[in-house]
Design a protein around this motif. Sequence first.
Motif, PDB file in Angstrom:
ATOM      1  N   ASN A 124      29.321  28.888  23.915  1.00 41.97           N
ATOM      2  CA  ASN A 124      29.610  30.260  24.382  1.00 41.97           C
ATOM      3  C   ASN A 124      28.701  31.291  23.725  1.00 41.97           C
ATOM      4  OD1 ASN A 124      33.237  29.759  24.537  1.00 41.97           O
ATOM      5  ND2 ASN A 124      31.623  29.160  25.956  1.00 41.97           N
ATOM      6  N   HIS A 163      36.432  26.987  28.602  1.00 35.75           N
ATOM      7  CA  HIS A 163      35.742  28.255  28.339  1.00 35.75           C
ATOM      8  C   HIS A 163      36.625  29.502  28.364  1.00 35.75           C
ATOM      9  CE1 HIS A 163      32.051  26.110  27.996  1.00 35.75           C
ATOM     10  NE2 HIS A 163      32.161  25.596  29.207  1.00 35.75           N
ATOM     11  N   HIS A 181      35.209  36.273  19.573  1.00 36.35           N
ATOM     12  CA  HIS A 181      35.563  35.136  20.441  1.00 36.35           C
ATOM     13  C   HIS A 181      37.083  35.074  20.643  1.00 36.35           C
ATOM     14  CE1 HIS A 181      35.790  31.132  22.162  1.00 36.35           C
ATOM     15  NE2 HIS A 181      34.470  31.191  22.344  1.00 36.35           N
ATOM     16  N   CYS A 224      35.940  32.585  29.155  1.00 36.81           N
ATOM     17  CA  CYS A 224      35.239  33.683  28.459  1.00 36.81           C
ATOM     18  C   CYS A 224      35.474  35.050  29.101  1.00 36.81           C
ATOM     19  CB  CYS A 224      33.736  33.400  28.424  1.00 36.81           C
ATOM     20  SG  CYS A 224      33.339  31.893  27.527  1.00 36.81           S
ATOM     21  N   SER A 284      27.662  34.023  26.572  1.00 37.53           N
ATOM     22  CA  SER A 284      28.879  34.283  27.358  1.00 37.53           C
ATOM     23  C   SER A 284      29.833  35.124  26.500  1.00 37.53           C
ATOM     24  CB  SER A 284      29.575  32.976  27.734  1.00 37.53           C
ATOM     25  OG  SER A 284      28.684  32.141  28.415  1.00 37.53           O
ATOM     26  N   ILE A 285      29.733  34.938  25.187  1.00 37.74           N
ATOM     27  CA  ILE A 285      30.506  35.742  24.220  1.00 37.74           C
ATOM     28  C   ILE A 285      29.474  36.355  23.267  1.00 37.74           C
ATOM     29  CG2 ILE A 285      32.191  35.617  22.322  1.00 37.74           C
ATOM     30  CD1 ILE A 285      33.540  35.053  24.987  1.00 37.74           C
TER      31      ILE A 285
END
Length: 358
Positions: free
Chosen positions: A269, A243, A281, A245, A274-275
């Motif tokens: 994600n 991840h 990204h 992130c 999370s993004i």
Amino acid sequence: MDWLVAMPKVELHAHLNGSIRDSTLLEFARVLGEKGTINFSDVEHVILKSDRSLREVFKLFDLIHILTTDHKTVTRITKEVVEDFAAENVVYLELRTTPKRNDSIGMSKHSYMDAVIEGLRSINTVDVDFAPHKLCEGSSHMNDMSNGTVRKKIYVRLLLSIDRRETTEAAMETVKLALEMRDLGVVGIDLSGNPIVGEWSTFFPALKFAREQGLSITLHCGEVPNKKEIQAMLDFLPGRIGHACFFEEEEMGKLKSSKIPVEICLTSNIRTASIASIDVHHFADLYNAKHPIVLCTDDAGVFSTSLSGEYSLASSAFDLGKKEMFQLARNTTELIFADDEVKQEVREIFESAARKLD
Ligand code: 5GP
């Protein structure tokens, strides 16, 4: 998308219980509904919902575990998950799962893992190489010709996950189990589970011991903002992280200089927010920096994706053509945790595919 399905691929971040087919989950739910254990109509829409926050994902996992935690079911889902990856030309799969104990049905962490191994042994639609060569019964040569058709082969190695809800003792039990099962294809340890639960210091002793004993380690890292934990995880120098992130500039710099490979799960994600969106990204930054990365599904069932789908998403979002995507897939060979012999065999699969590409 067809060429991405046909291309050999390596999957390094797939959770067993996150990769179950919806149809199988619904079938289990229906059976438990008939027994009165759950209310099927409540559960059906939870299984079929596609957009979930990270918090909702972990609630769904609690439900999935109610549906799947018995030996026969674990064997079945292992078989189906491996078959699904093989069907889209994943040639090497590192499948991770959290060994579970459930005294009420006589399940120990060990018997849970025996059920996983049974699942690997039971596959007969493709050749599965899941253990070091001398011990692997079902294995046969690549591209074995039977009835004039090429039979697929997939290498499967296992990672045992420590759930962040566990104690140091429970984490240590998982590591000892992994060591016992090395001859059955266990190559490493993963730290996963709800990222807002548990402390790094709880898991550190077990992870350190695992590494001292020669197991490879991958950590879910930076799924939520937690600078202190991210720093501690990077200082540990795991074999890979998943991840990444919520990395600030400082941690991103540290990640790049340490060259710790990152398992990138684009759909996961984005779906869990999370993004914010694919165009921001960190894949792009890491790719441009030539940092070692591997595209992965995370939970193909929960997020309704596939590894070909992840490659397709990266290809369109970051404007990468056939050659770049092939090279991205090929580079992942260097990130696998299996021994050099397997690594070499996977390299050869890509070499052979590259000749066809030219
Ligand atoms: P299992 O280990 O039961 O086969 O697979 C499901 C488990 O994997 C979940 O209960 C959770 O502990 C872990 N898991 C699956 N997806 C994620 C994820 O995106 N992040 C984290 N931290 N853990 C996950």
